[in-house]
Design a protein around this motif. Structure first.
Motif, PDB file in Angstrom:
ATOM      1  N   HIS A 103     -30.298  41.906  22.460  1.00  0.00           N
ATOM      2  CA  HIS A 103     -29.985  40.587  21.924  1.00  0.00           C
ATOM      3  C   HIS A 103     -30.898  40.244  20.754  1.00  0.00           C
ATOM      4  O   HIS A 103     -32.076  40.607  20.759  1.00  0.00           O
ATOM      5  N   GLU A 104     -30.363  39.488  19.794  1.00  0.00           N
ATOM      6  CA  GLU A 104     -31.167  38.958  18.712  1.00  0.00           C
ATOM      7  C   GLU A 104     -31.036  37.444  18.697  1.00  0.00           C
ATOM      8  O   GLU A 104     -29.934  36.905  18.792  1.00  0.00           O
ATOM      9  N   PHE A 105     -32.169  36.742  18.618  1.00  0.00           N
ATOM     10  CA  PHE A 105     -32.141  35.288  18.510  1.00  0.00           C
ATOM     11  C   PHE A 105     -33.361  34.836  17.722  1.00  0.00           C
ATOM     12  O   PHE A 105     -34.353  35.563  17.605  1.00  0.00           O
ATOM     13  N   ASP A 106     -33.254  33.641  17.178  1.00  0.00           N
ATOM     14  CA  ASP A 106     -34.347  33.068  16.402  1.00  0.00           C
ATOM     15  C   ASP A 106     -35.322  32.397  17.364  1.00  0.00           C
ATOM     16  O   ASP A 106     -35.019  31.346  17.935  1.00  0.00           O
ATOM     17  N   ASN A 107     -36.474  33.005  17.530  1.00  0.00           N
ATOM     18  CA  ASN A 107     -37.410  32.556  18.548  1.00  0.00           C
ATOM     19  C   ASN A 107     -37.990  31.167  18.260  1.00  0.00           C
ATOM     20  O   ASN A 107     -38.487  30.500  19.173  1.00  0.00           O
TER      21      ASN A 107
END
Length: 436
Positions: free
Chosen positions: A341-345
């Motif tokens: 998964h990729e998300f803006d932390n």
């Protein structure tokens, strides 16, 4: 069918079942180790090519196990993963499991009987079994735990040795017989048919732990809950649990047919995936998707979601972390579209959000689901049932995301509609909960 199976279907007593021999072989939907690698370089990993229905050897029963004559089972996405041999062949799981002891060693075979849901009749009990007898009508939890691990007695899901039955073990539920630990057993709801009862354990238990349990998101009245894949097996139970708990269910689906289905379950807000820019793989800009999704949810409910019910994974996770409100919770139990998964932390840490990993349900949580079924606050999400001979077609339906709710499979039950032992309760619940 063999004589023991015929006797089960005929409804003979437990004492009579104990007098009949257990067959040396039985019919099961299974994978074959020789097929591993067959999908290399293939775009469409069609599970109909790897799920075989035919005879397999009957294993010896361990002291803490029972042999269940399976009346009905169901399809879950873990069977699809198994049949595609992804992310790794499940024969690897069987070999790892087999290292535990001589009983676990039985599971390392060149075949893998799959299936993580079942309802049926106990026909044999191991020498150490106390609470269950031949003739008992049961449902099977998909979680197999080590009862000697101290962690199990606080929460079975925290047992380092817990495995998914029929996925990480052999002798699962898509078969005429299944080998089951006693710590997986619960009484079958008497007002449900065999196929209705088999539809619930994996998906309903998982959704309950994610949303209701104190180990999950701890949903409360008035919570806005975003449910990805609301028309699938997990989603259909999530919608009902949100509705029953006084929350506001916001379901994301992929067609108008699915939208109508989830509205019927009690979903107050329904959004088509394409409306917010999700049509397949992970979006190039999940924040943009999250913004579009957030605008829709606020327009319908007046606020951002308290909880996001996640199981899609790569295609949705970035948007989920963005769209959940400040201090809100994303609870995840799977990644059907991909594990990475990729998300803006920044939106996670600066807005004090939480991500909770959830997996299956312990037996206490499964019993709570059984109670909700018994009192009519939850209904089986079953929409279609296949015979065991067509288990591969049933799995293909789920692989293609062309199903609604749960897809059932009849094993020994000769037709749908059988297994109800409390018709009065069934009629009473139908009158009390006409929407169900």
């Amino acid at each position: 069918m063999d004589p023991l199976a015929e006797a089960v279907v005929a409804g003979v007593t437990g004492a009579e079942l104990e007098q009949l021999p257990v067959p040396d072989r039985y019919t099961a939907a299974h994978l074959r180790e020789e097929d591993v690698g067959g999908f290399t370089g293939v775009a469409d990993k069609d599970v109909r090519k790897t799920i075989h229905v035919g005879p397999v050897p009957m294993p010896e029963l361990a002291p803490n196990e029972v042999l269940v004559a399976v009346m009905a089972s169901g399809i879950n996405y873990n069977t699809v993963w198994s049949a595609m041999f992804e992310p790794i062949p499940t024969f690897t799981f069987l070999k790892h499991y087999a290292r535990q002891d001589r009983w676990a060693a039985r599971h390392d075979q060149p075949f893998h009987v799959v299936g993580s849901d079942a309802s049926g009749v106990v026909v044999r009990t191991g020498s150490g079994v106390r609470r269950w007898r031949a003739g008992d009508h049961v449902v099977v939890s998909p979680v197999s735990v080590d009862e000697e691990d101290p962690a199990t007695h606080a929460d079975g899901m925290m047992d380092a040795g817990q495995v998914a039955w029929g996925f990480e073990t052999n002798y699962g539920g898509l078969a005429h017989y299944a080998v089951v630990r006693t710590t997986q057993l619960l009484p079958k709801p008497a007002h449900l048919t065999w196929e209705e009862a088999a539809a619930n354990p994996l998906c309903a238990g998982t959704a309950y732990r994610m949303l209701v349990s104190d180990r999950g998101a701890r949903m409360t009245q008035g919570d806005v809950v975003l449910i990805w894949g609301a028309a699938g097996g997990l989603g259909a139970y999530a919608v009902q649990l949100v509705r029953g708990g006084g929350g506001i269910a916001v379901g994301v689906v992929s067609s108008e047919e699915k939208a109508e289905y989830v509205r019927g379950l009690g979903c107050q807000v329904v959004i088509n995936r394409e409306e917010v820019g999700l049509a397949g793989d992970a979006p190039a800009d999940p924040i943009a998707v999250g913004k579009r999704l957030g605008r829709r949810i606020r327009a319908e409910t007046g606020e951002d979601p308290h909880i996001v019910f996640e199981h899609v994974g790569r295609a949705t996770f970035g948007a989920s972390v963005f769209v959940v409100r400040r201090g809100g919770t994303v609870v995840t139990c799977g990644s059907s579209s991909g594990y990475v998964h990729e998300f803006d932390n920044r939106y996670l840490w600066m807005r004090l959000k939480r991500v909770i990993g959830s997996h299956g349900a312990n037996l206490r949580e499964q019993a709570a689901v059984g109670r909700l079924l018994d009192i009519g606050h939850l209904r089986p999400a079953l929409t279609v049932t296949y015979p065991l001979a067509e288990a591969a077609e049933a799995a293909r339906l789920v692989q293609d995301n062309a199903h609604l709710g749960k897809v059932g499979v009849l094993a020994l039950a000769p037709r749908t509609g059988l297994g109800v032992t409390d018709p009065e309760r069934r009629e009473r619940l139908a009158r009390a909960h006409p929407q169900n």
